[in-house]
Design a protein around this motif. Structure first.
Motif, PDB file in Angstrom:
ATOM      1  N   ASP A   4       0.824  -1.209   0.000  1.00  0.00           N
ATOM      2  CA  ASP A   4       0.000   0.000   0.000  1.00  0.00           C
ATOM      3  C   ASP A   4       0.857   1.258   0.000  1.00  0.00           C
ATOM      4  OD1 ASP A   4      -2.998   0.810   0.455  1.00  0.00           O
ATOM      5  OD2 ASP A   4      -1.799   2.128   1.757  1.00  0.00           O
ATOM      6  N   ARG A   5       0.359   2.323  -0.602  1.00  0.00           N
ATOM      7  CA  ARG A   5       1.114   3.581  -0.668  1.00  0.00           C
ATOM      8  C   ARG A   5       1.305   4.210   0.705  1.00  0.00           C
ATOM      9  NH1 ARG A   5      -2.179   8.157  -0.531  1.00  0.00           N
ATOM     10  NH2 ARG A   5      -4.395   7.703  -0.712  1.00  0.00           N
ATOM     11  N   ASN A   6       0.485   3.851   1.672  1.00  0.00           N
ATOM     12  CA  ASN A   6       0.610   4.394   3.029  1.00  0.00           C
ATOM     13  C   ASN A   6       1.255   3.411   3.996  1.00  0.00           C
ATOM     14  OD1 ASN A   6      -0.465   7.038   2.765  1.00  0.00           O
ATOM     15  ND2 ASN A   6      -2.473   6.115   2.454  1.00  0.00           N
ATOM     16  N   TYR A   7       1.990   2.451   3.466  1.00  0.00           N
ATOM     17  CA  TYR A   7       2.689   1.481   4.309  1.00  0.00           C
ATOM     18  C   TYR A   7       3.500   2.184   5.405  1.00  0.00           C
ATOM     19  CZ  TYR A   7       6.183  -2.052   5.615  1.00  0.00           C
ATOM     20  OH  TYR A   7       6.999  -2.914   6.303  1.00  0.00           O
ATOM     21  N   ASN A   8       3.340   1.709   6.622  1.00  0.00           N
ATOM     22  CA  ASN A   8       4.045   2.228   7.794  1.00  0.00           C
ATOM     23  C   ASN A   8       3.760   3.713   8.030  1.00  0.00           C
ATOM     24  OD1 ASN A   8       5.594   1.768  10.101  1.00  0.00           O
ATOM     25  ND2 ASN A   8       7.444   2.494   9.107  1.00  0.00           N
ATOM     26  N   ARG A   9       2.500   4.070   7.819  1.00  0.00           N
ATOM     27  CA  ARG A   9       2.068   5.445   8.057  1.00  0.00           C
ATOM     28  C   ARG A   9       0.725   5.456   8.776  1.00  0.00           C
ATOM     29  NH1 ARG A   9       3.223   8.261   2.249  1.00  0.00           N
ATOM     30  NH2 ARG A   9       5.462   8.550   2.538  1.00  0.00           N
ATOM     31  N   PHE A  10       0.486   6.575   9.434  1.00  0.00           N
ATOM     32  CA  PHE A  10      -0.791   6.843  10.086  1.00  0.00           C
ATOM     33  C   PHE A  10      -1.885   6.921   9.033  1.00  0.00           C
ATOM     34  CE2 PHE A  10      -3.907   9.984  11.453  1.00  0.00           C
ATOM     35  CZ  PHE A  10      -4.247   9.513  12.700  1.00  0.00           C
ATOM     36  N   VAL A  11      -3.053   6.320   9.301  1.00  0.00           N
ATOM     37  CA  VAL A  11      -4.209   6.392   8.405  1.00  0.00           C
ATOM     38  C   VAL A  11      -5.477   6.583   9.236  1.00  0.00           C
ATOM     39  CG1 VAL A  11      -3.209   4.991   6.547  1.00  0.00           C
ATOM     40  CG2 VAL A  11      -4.499   3.866   8.374  1.00  0.00           C
ATOM     41  N   LYS A  12      -6.517   7.031   8.586  1.00  0.00           N
ATOM     42  CA  LYS A  12      -7.837   7.135   9.206  1.00  0.00           C
ATOM     43  C   LYS A  12      -8.665   5.918   8.815  1.00  0.00           C
ATOM     44  CE  LYS A  12      -8.128  10.861  11.690  1.00  0.00           C
ATOM     45  NZ  LYS A  12      -8.454  10.720  13.116  1.00  0.00           N
ATOM     46  N   LEU A  13      -9.421   5.393   9.762  1.00  0.00           N
ATOM     47  CA  LEU A  13     -10.246   4.205   9.547  1.00  0.00           C
ATOM     48  C   LEU A  13     -11.684   4.616   9.228  1.00  0.00           C
ATOM     49  CD1 LEU A  13      -8.925   2.098  12.541  1.00  0.00           C
ATOM     50  CD2 LEU A  13      -8.057   2.202  10.202  1.00  0.00           C
ATOM     51  N   PRO A  14     -12.405   3.834   8.458  1.00  0.00           N
ATOM     52  CA  PRO A  14     -11.959   2.565   7.894  1.00  0.00           C
ATOM     53  C   PRO A  14     -10.937   2.784   6.787  1.00  0.00           C
ATOM     54  CG  PRO A  14     -14.137   3.115   7.069  1.00  0.00           C
ATOM     55  CD  PRO A  14     -13.774   4.173   8.077  1.00  0.00           C
ATOM     56  N   TYR A  15     -10.030   1.826   6.662  1.00  0.00           N
ATOM     57  CA  TYR A  15      -8.986   1.895   5.648  1.00  0.00           C
ATOM     58  C   TYR A  15      -9.009   0.581   4.876  1.00  0.00           C
ATOM     59  CZ  TYR A  15      -4.692   3.237   3.355  1.00  0.00           C
ATOM     60  OH  TYR A  15      -3.771   3.591   2.406  1.00  0.00           O
ATOM     61  N   PRO A  16      -8.923   0.621   3.537  1.00  0.00           N
ATOM     62  CA  PRO A  16      -9.115  -0.595   2.747  1.00  0.00           C
ATOM     63  C   PRO A  16      -7.988  -1.628   2.846  1.00  0.00           C
ATOM     64  CG  PRO A  16      -8.564   1.247   1.313  1.00  0.00           C
ATOM     65  CD  PRO A  16      -8.760   1.801   2.691  1.00  0.00           C
ATOM     66  N   ALA A  17      -6.767  -1.192   3.115  1.00  0.00           N
ATOM     67  CA  ALA A  17      -5.646  -2.139   3.191  1.00  0.00           C
ATOM     68  C   ALA A  17      -5.456  -2.600   4.642  1.00  0.00           C
ATOM     69  CB  ALA A  17      -4.370  -1.475   2.680  1.00  0.00           C
ATOM     70  N   SER A  18      -4.625  -3.597   4.828  1.00  0.00           N
ATOM     71  CA  SER A  18      -4.345  -4.123   6.165  1.00  0.00           C
ATOM     72  C   SER A  18      -3.804  -3.009   7.065  1.00  0.00           C
ATOM     73  CB  SER A  18      -3.319  -5.259   6.068  1.00  0.00           C
ATOM     74  OG  SER A  18      -2.998  -5.738   7.352  1.00  0.00           O
ATOM     75  N   HIS A  19      -4.266  -2.985   8.307  1.00  0.00           N
ATOM     76  CA  HIS A  19      -3.890  -1.913   9.217  1.00  0.00           C
ATOM     77  C   HIS A  19      -4.064  -2.370  10.668  1.00  0.00           C
ATOM     78  CE1 HIS A  19      -8.238  -1.631   8.679  1.00  0.00           C
ATOM     79  NE2 HIS A  19      -8.246  -1.304   9.965  1.00  0.00           N
ATOM     80  N   GLU A  20      -3.505  -1.587  11.564  1.00  0.00           N
ATOM     81  CA  GLU A  20      -3.734  -1.770  12.993  1.00  0.00           C
ATOM     82  C   GLU A  20      -4.649  -0.668  13.467  1.00  0.00           C
ATOM     83  OE1 GLU A  20      -0.982  -2.766  15.979  1.00  0.00           O
ATOM     84  OE2 GLU A  20       0.562  -3.349  14.550  1.00  0.00           O
ATOM     85  N   GLU A  21      -5.556  -0.998  14.376  1.00  0.00           N
ATOM     86  CA  GLU A  21      -6.373   0.013  15.028  1.00  0.00           C
ATOM     87  C   GLU A  21      -5.572   0.541  16.213  1.00  0.00           C
ATOM     88  OE1 GLU A  21     -10.287  -1.344  16.039  1.00  0.00           O
ATOM     89  OE2 GLU A  21     -10.550  -2.267  14.067  1.00  0.00           O
ATOM     90  N   LEU A  22      -5.426   1.851  16.308  1.00  0.00           N
ATOM     91  CA  LEU A  22      -4.663   2.422  17.416  1.00  0.00           C
ATOM     92  C   LEU A  22      -5.504   2.540  18.689  1.00  0.00           C
ATOM     93  CD1 LEU A  22      -2.566   5.107  15.517  1.00  0.00           C
ATOM     94  CD2 LEU A  22      -1.874   2.823  16.269  1.00  0.00           C
ATOM     95  N   TRP A  23      -6.820   2.690  18.534  1.00  0.00           N
ATOM     96  CA  TRP A  23      -7.714   2.765  19.690  1.00  0.00           C
ATOM     97  C   TRP A  23      -8.141   1.339  20.008  1.00  0.00           C
ATOM     98  CZ3 TRP A  23      -9.446   7.519  21.834  1.00  0.00           C
ATOM     99  CH2 TRP A  23     -10.375   7.387  22.868  1.00  0.00           C
ATOM    100  N   ARG A  24      -7.346   0.669  20.843  1.00  0.00           N
ATOM    101  CA  ARG A  24      -7.548  -0.755  21.117  1.00  0.00           C
ATOM    102  C   ARG A  24      -8.386  -0.970  22.372  1.00  0.00           C
ATOM    103  NH1 ARG A  24      -2.259  -4.077  19.523  1.00  0.00           N
ATOM    104  NH2 ARG A  24      -3.168  -5.439  21.084  1.00  0.00           N
ATOM    105  N   GLN A  25      -9.168  -2.028  22.341  1.00  0.00           N
ATOM    106  CA  GLN A  25      -9.994  -2.381  23.501  1.00  0.00           C
ATOM    107  C   GLN A  25      -9.161  -2.952  24.646  1.00  0.00           C
ATOM    108  OE1 GLN A  25     -13.226  -1.455  23.690  1.00  0.00           O
ATOM    109  NE2 GLN A  25     -12.687  -0.490  21.749  1.00  0.00           N
ATOM    110  N   ASP A  26      -7.985  -3.513  24.342  1.00  0.00           N
ATOM    111  CA  ASP A  26      -7.141  -4.081  25.401  1.00  0.00           C
ATOM    112  C   ASP A  26      -6.253  -3.028  26.068  1.00  0.00           C
ATOM    113  OD1 ASP A  26      -5.125  -3.597  23.524  1.00  0.00           O
ATOM    114  OD2 ASP A  26      -4.718  -5.715  23.155  1.00  0.00           O
ATOM    115  N   HIS A  27      -6.310  -1.801  25.599  1.00  0.00           N
ATOM    116  CA  HIS A  27      -5.614  -0.648  26.189  1.00  0.00           C
ATOM    117  C   HIS A  27      -4.087  -0.677  26.057  1.00  0.00           C
ATOM    118  CE1 HIS A  27      -9.363   0.948  27.700  1.00  0.00           C
ATOM    119  NE2 HIS A  27      -9.657  -0.266  28.092  1.00  0.00           N
TER     120      HIS A  27
END
Length: 120
Positions: A35-58
């Protein structure tokens, strides 16, 4: 170390020489090497694989962007390598550095934009 991202409800009055930005529920980090935004901050929903920064496990209530593989970015060399809170049950990270909230507070007080973390 680049900057701190923290949940406003979990930032405990952090003190640090690093820039601080409060997170929103739709903050993410792209980890798709193609993805063109590899290893960068993105806003969700995002179409490519990503991590959610606001996690339920804290674990990411306070997360430091370390600057791994960002200048220059090399596709496939690693993404979302952060300094964050440890799993209270002692679980491993997926390549990050994790510490307790108490240690995070102590360490961040000593950090600024020129601070480097060296991992052996």
């Amino acid at each position: 170390m680049r900057r701190i991202l923290a949940r406003r409800d979990s930032s405990w009055g952090l003190r640090s020489g690093l820039p601080l930005r409060f997170m929103a529920g739709d903050d993410g980090w792209c980890d798709a090497a193609e993805d063109r935004n590899y290893n960068r901050f993105v806003k969700l929903p995002y179409p490519a694989s990503h991590e959610e920064l606001w996690r339920q496990d804290h674990l990411y209530d306070v997360v430091v962007i370390l600057g791994h593989n960002d200048l220059p970015r090399i596709r496939g060399f690693g993404s979302a390598v952060f300094f964050h809170l440890t799993d209270p049950e002692g679980g491993p990270t997926a390549g990050c550095i994790a510490v307790t909230a108490r240690d995070m507070r102590k360490i961040l007080q000593l950090c600024g934009p020129n601070t480097r973390i060296k991992v052996w």
